[in-house]
Design a protein around this motif. Structure first.
Motif, PDB file in Angstrom:
ATOM      1  N   TYR A  61       0.843  -1.198   0.000  1.00  0.00           N
ATOM      2  CA  TYR A  61       0.000   0.000   0.000  1.00  0.00           C
ATOM      3  C   TYR A  61       0.872   1.239   0.000  1.00  0.00           C
ATOM      4  CZ  TYR A  61      -4.567  -2.164   0.662  1.00  0.00           C
ATOM      5  OH  TYR A  61      -5.724  -2.874   0.462  1.00  0.00           O
ATOM      6  N   PHE A  62       0.497   2.196  -0.826  1.00  0.00           N
ATOM      7  CA  PHE A  62       1.162   3.491  -0.875  1.00  0.00           C
ATOM      8  C   PHE A  62       0.367   4.463  -0.005  1.00  0.00           C
ATOM      9  CE2 PHE A  62       2.593   1.258  -4.556  1.00  0.00           C
ATOM     10  CZ  PHE A  62       3.891   1.691  -4.779  1.00  0.00           C
ATOM     11  N   LEU A  63       1.015   5.028   1.006  1.00  0.00           N
ATOM     12  CA  LEU A  63       0.327   5.861   1.990  1.00  0.00           C
ATOM     13  C   LEU A  63       0.500   7.352   1.738  1.00  0.00           C
ATOM     14  CD1 LEU A  63       1.387   3.841   5.164  1.00  0.00           C
ATOM     15  CD2 LEU A  63      -0.620   3.489   3.702  1.00  0.00           C
ATOM     16  N   LEU A  64       1.713   7.756   1.366  1.00  0.00           N
ATOM     17  CA  LEU A  64       2.013   9.157   1.101  1.00  0.00           C
ATOM     18  C   LEU A  64       2.947   9.247  -0.109  1.00  0.00           C
ATOM     19  CD1 LEU A  64       2.830  10.436   4.729  1.00  0.00           C
ATOM     20  CD2 LEU A  64       0.818  11.074   3.363  1.00  0.00           C
ATOM     21  N   PRO A  65       2.905  10.361  -0.857  1.00  0.00           N
ATOM     22  CA  PRO A  65       3.852  10.516  -1.967  1.00  0.00           C
ATOM     23  C   PRO A  65       5.284  10.577  -1.447  1.00  0.00           C
ATOM     24  CG  PRO A  65       2.083  12.148  -2.087  1.00  0.00           C
ATOM     25  CD  PRO A  65       1.987  11.504  -0.744  1.00  0.00           C
ATOM     26  N   SER A  84       8.913 -24.076   5.254  1.00  0.00           N
ATOM     27  CA  SER A  84       8.938 -23.847   3.805  1.00  0.00           C
ATOM     28  C   SER A  84       8.769 -22.382   3.434  1.00  0.00           C
ATOM     29  CB  SER A  84       7.830 -24.655   3.121  1.00  0.00           C
ATOM     30  OG  SER A  84       7.952 -26.033   3.388  1.00  0.00           O
ATOM     31  N   PHE A  85       8.104 -21.603   4.303  1.00  0.00           N
ATOM     32  CA  PHE A  85       7.753 -20.228   3.968  1.00  0.00           C
ATOM     33  C   PHE A  85       8.322 -19.249   4.990  1.00  0.00           C
ATOM     34  CE2 PHE A  85       4.597 -22.703   1.748  1.00  0.00           C
ATOM     35  CZ  PHE A  85       4.345 -21.995   0.583  1.00  0.00           C
ATOM     36  N   SER A  86       8.612 -18.050   4.507  1.00  0.00           N
ATOM     37  CA  SER A  86       8.998 -16.916   5.354  1.00  0.00           C
ATOM     38  C   SER A  86       8.107 -15.737   5.009  1.00  0.00           C
ATOM     39  CB  SER A  86      10.459 -16.521   5.130  1.00  0.00           C
ATOM     40  OG  SER A  86      11.346 -17.530   5.573  1.00  0.00           O
ATOM     41  N   THR A  87       7.803 -14.919   6.009  1.00  0.00           N
ATOM     42  CA  THR A  87       6.995 -13.720   5.801  1.00  0.00           C
ATOM     43  C   THR A  87       7.729 -12.519   6.379  1.00  0.00           C
ATOM     44  OG1 THR A  87       4.976 -15.031   6.045  1.00  0.00           O
ATOM     45  CG2 THR A  87       4.739 -12.638   6.160  1.00  0.00           C
ATOM     46  N   ARG A  88       7.732 -11.428   5.606  1.00  0.00           N
ATOM     47  CA  ARG A  88       8.363 -10.187   6.058  1.00  0.00           C
ATOM     48  C   ARG A  88       7.398  -9.023   5.826  1.00  0.00           C
ATOM     49  NH1 ARG A  88      11.137 -13.636   7.645  1.00  0.00           N
ATOM     50  NH2 ARG A  88      13.408 -13.860   7.559  1.00  0.00           N
ATOM     51  N   ARG A  89       7.436  -8.066   6.749  1.00  0.00           N
ATOM     52  CA  ARG A  89       6.682  -6.833   6.586  1.00  0.00           C
ATOM     53  C   ARG A  89       7.683  -5.679   6.553  1.00  0.00           C
ATOM     54  NH1 ARG A  89       3.601  -7.129  10.880  1.00  0.00           N
ATOM     55  NH2 ARG A  89       1.979  -8.335   9.836  1.00  0.00           N
ATOM     56  N   VAL A  90       7.558  -4.804   5.564  1.00  0.00           N
ATOM     57  CA  VAL A  90       8.521  -3.723   5.374  1.00  0.00           C
ATOM     58  C   VAL A  90       7.804  -2.380   5.439  1.00  0.00           C
ATOM     59  CG1 VAL A  90      10.348  -2.788   3.900  1.00  0.00           C
ATOM     60  CG2 VAL A  90       9.854  -5.248   3.855  1.00  0.00           C
ATOM     61  N   LYS A  91       8.387  -1.469   6.200  1.00  0.00           N
ATOM     62  CA  LYS A  91       7.874  -0.109   6.318  1.00  0.00           C
ATOM     63  C   LYS A  91       8.877   0.835   5.676  1.00  0.00           C
ATOM     64  CE  LYS A  91       7.900   1.409  10.511  1.00  0.00           C
ATOM     65  NZ  LYS A  91       7.521   1.610  11.922  1.00  0.00           N
ATOM     66  N   ALA A  92       8.422   1.626   4.682  1.00  0.00           N
ATOM     67  CA  ALA A  92       9.281   2.614   4.027  1.00  0.00           C
ATOM     68  C   ALA A  92       9.045   3.973   4.683  1.00  0.00           C
ATOM     69  CB  ALA A  92       8.981   2.685   2.539  1.00  0.00           C
ATOM     70  N   ILE A  93      10.146   4.661   5.006  1.00  0.00           N
ATOM     71  CA  ILE A  93      10.062   5.889   5.795  1.00  0.00           C
ATOM     72  C   ILE A  93      10.818   7.015   5.104  1.00  0.00           C
ATOM     73  CG2 ILE A  93      10.548   6.931   8.056  1.00  0.00           C
ATOM     74  CD1 ILE A  93      10.754   3.988   9.116  1.00  0.00           C
ATOM     75  N   GLN A  94      10.196   8.190   5.043  1.00  0.00           N
ATOM     76  CA  GLN A  94      10.842   9.418   4.596  1.00  0.00           C
ATOM     77  C   GLN A  94      10.409  10.562   5.506  1.00  0.00           C
ATOM     78  OE1 GLN A  94      10.154  10.448   0.446  1.00  0.00           O
ATOM     79  NE2 GLN A  94      12.245   9.932  -0.082  1.00  0.00           N
ATOM     80  N   ASN A  98       5.712   7.269   7.550  1.00  0.00           N
ATOM     81  CA  ASN A  98       5.546   6.040   6.793  1.00  0.00           C
ATOM     82  C   ASN A  98       4.888   6.355   5.459  1.00  0.00           C
ATOM     83  OD1 ASN A  98       6.428   4.836   9.154  1.00  0.00           O
ATOM     84  ND2 ASN A  98       4.389   4.211   9.808  1.00  0.00           N
ATOM     85  N   ILE A  99       5.591   6.091   4.370  1.00  0.00           N
ATOM     86  CA  ILE A  99       5.026   6.394   3.058  1.00  0.00           C
ATOM     87  C   ILE A  99       4.527   5.150   2.334  1.00  0.00           C
ATOM     88  CG2 ILE A  99       6.497   8.446   2.810  1.00  0.00           C
ATOM     89  CD1 ILE A  99       8.187   6.829   0.775  1.00  0.00           C
ATOM     90  N   PHE A 100       4.864   3.952   2.856  1.00  0.00           N
ATOM     91  CA  PHE A 100       4.586   2.733   2.094  1.00  0.00           C
ATOM     92  C   PHE A 100       4.737   1.522   3.009  1.00  0.00           C
ATOM     93  CE2 PHE A 100       6.594  -0.779  -0.316  1.00  0.00           C
ATOM     94  CZ  PHE A 100       5.710  -0.972  -1.370  1.00  0.00           C
ATOM     95  N   TYR A 101       3.862   0.539   2.830  1.00  0.00           N
ATOM     96  CA  TYR A 101       3.978  -0.746   3.531  1.00  0.00           C
ATOM     97  C   TYR A 101       3.975  -1.877   2.509  1.00  0.00           C
ATOM     98  CZ  TYR A 101       3.274   0.809   8.366  1.00  0.00           C
ATOM     99  OH  TYR A 101       3.430   1.368   9.604  1.00  0.00           O
ATOM    100  N   LEU A 102       4.779  -2.892   2.764  1.00  0.00           N
ATOM    101  CA  LEU A 102       4.818  -4.078   1.917  1.00  0.00           C
ATOM    102  C   LEU A 102       4.871  -5.317   2.799  1.00  0.00           C
ATOM    103  CD1 LEU A 102       6.775  -4.852  -1.285  1.00  0.00           C
ATOM    104  CD2 LEU A 102       7.339  -6.195   0.738  1.00  0.00           C
ATOM    105  N   THR A 103       4.039  -6.298   2.480  1.00  0.00           N
ATOM    106  CA  THR A 103       4.112  -7.615   3.112  1.00  0.00           C
ATOM    107  C   THR A 103       4.451  -8.621   2.026  1.00  0.00           C
ATOM    108  OG1 THR A 103       2.455  -7.011   4.774  1.00  0.00           O
ATOM    109  CG2 THR A 103       2.885  -9.346   4.457  1.00  0.00           C
ATOM    110  N   ALA A 104       5.505  -9.377   2.245  1.00  0.00           N
ATOM    111  CA  ALA A 104       5.978 -10.312   1.218  1.00  0.00           C
ATOM    112  C   ALA A 104       6.118 -11.714   1.797  1.00  0.00           C
ATOM    113  CB  ALA A 104       7.318  -9.857   0.653  1.00  0.00           C
ATOM    114  N   SER A 105       5.876 -12.703   0.936  1.00  0.00           N
ATOM    115  CA  SER A 105       6.004 -14.096   1.323  1.00  0.00           C
ATOM    116  C   SER A 105       7.046 -14.772   0.439  1.00  0.00           C
ATOM    117  CB  SER A 105       4.651 -14.804   1.191  1.00  0.00           C
ATOM    118  OG  SER A 105       4.725 -16.147   1.658  1.00  0.00           O
ATOM    119  N   PHE A 106       7.832 -15.637   1.051  1.00  0.00           N
ATOM    120  CA  PHE A 106       8.948 -16.295   0.371  1.00  0.00           C
ATOM    121  C   PHE A 106       8.854 -17.799   0.633  1.00  0.00           C
ATOM    122  CE2 PHE A 106       9.993 -12.104   1.861  1.00  0.00           C
ATOM    123  CZ  PHE A 106      10.527 -11.475   0.756  1.00  0.00           C
TER     124      PHE A 106
END
Length: 286
Positions: A61-65, A84-94, A98-106
């Motif tokens: 999700y994109f939260l702010l420009p 078998s699986f890994s999960t990560r949550r990433v917070k992008a900051i400027q 918080n301008i962006f959140y990503l949840t990824a599965s591996f």
């Protein structure tokens, strides 16, 4: 200026455990290119994985420009490491926000039931399609000085749109677009880097597909466009220094939003990745 490559953009500076910093490219848009934040956030998550795990999906999700004048910090949370699986949550900051959140599965690669109910369209090969960048370089008198200065940052991706879509003279057309894409550099690294590169490239020309039935240009000064969310699934291994066909289509627009979906095929017709995105599409009075 140092050589502009996608690999250099996705090589993040490690600040401390699970905290990374990525440099920004100014592509000449109103805000930081969303593909950069997705690619870097995915690369940050990949840096924390157990050996052998590869990306199979992410939702964001994109939260702010974002601001292309500043780097971006990526804070990675280790949600889970299973058998078998890994999960990560990433917070992008400027600028402390918080301008962006990503949840990824591996996943650790394994065999399973397989089918493909998707066909690559019959389109001209990339060698017979003109470069998107060459088109813009031929129209320098029609683009802003800022965009002219930013063209070098578009060079790492060789994109070639099959249809003639002139952003300076938009005409109404069906909401579908075919784009050949590949990285300009040779990639000898693992699959995860290819995934991060494709995440970056998947934001190119994507939401603009939903404008085609309306005959509105992305350059329209009364138009406000911004990505709200973006999801991606990876199906088969690929190398992004080889041609992929991006098939994008928009099944719906309404409520000041546009929905687009995409499929990436290799030249043998194998479906290697799928995408979905919704974005803001708002007309305003100047």
């Amino acid at each position: 200026m140092a050589e502009v490559t996608l690999k250099s953009l996705l090589q993040l500076e490690r600040i401390e455990n699970s905290l990374y910093r990525g440099q920004s490219w100014d592509l000449g848009f109103r805000a930081l290119f969303g593909g950069q934040v997705m690619g870097q956030a995915l690369a940050a998550a990949q840096n924390t994985l157990p050996e052998g795990r590869i990306t199979h999906s992410f939702h964001s999700y994109f939260l702010l420009p974002g601001d292309a004048n500043y780097p971006v910090l990526y804070d990675v949370e280790n949600v889970r490491d299973g058998r078998s699986f890994s999960t990560r949550r990433v917070k992008a900051i400027q600028n402390g926000k918080n301008i962006f959140y990503l949840t990824a599965s591996f996943q650790t690669p394994e065999k399973g039931l397989e089918h493909q109910y998707a066909e690559i369209p019959d389109v001209p090969p990339p060698e017979e399609v003109g470069s998107d960048l060459a088109f813009f370089e031929s129209t320098l008198d029609q683009i802003s000085e800022r965009m002219q200065e930013a063209l070098s940052y578009h060079k790492p991706i060789d994109s070639r749109t099959v249809q003639t879509i002139d952003p300076f003279k938009p005409v109404k057309s069906e909401p579908k677009r075919f784009i050949w894409m590949r990285a300009q550099e040779v990639i000898n690294d693992g699959l995860n880097l290819n995934h991060a590169m494709l995440a970056y490239a998947s934001d190119y020309h994507f939401l603009g597909t939903s404008l085609q039935p309306h005959g509105i240009s992305v350059r329209n000064k009364q138009l406000r466009m911004a990505t709200i969310d973006h999801a991606m699934w990876f199906h088969h291994p690929f190398k992004f220094d080889e041609w992929l066909l991006y098939v994008a289509e928009s099944p719906f627009t309404g409520g000041a939003r546009g929905l687009v979906r995409g499929q990436f095929f290799n030249q043998k017709g194998v479906l290697v990745a799928s995408t979905m995105q919704e974005g803001l599409m708002r007309k305003v009075d100047e």
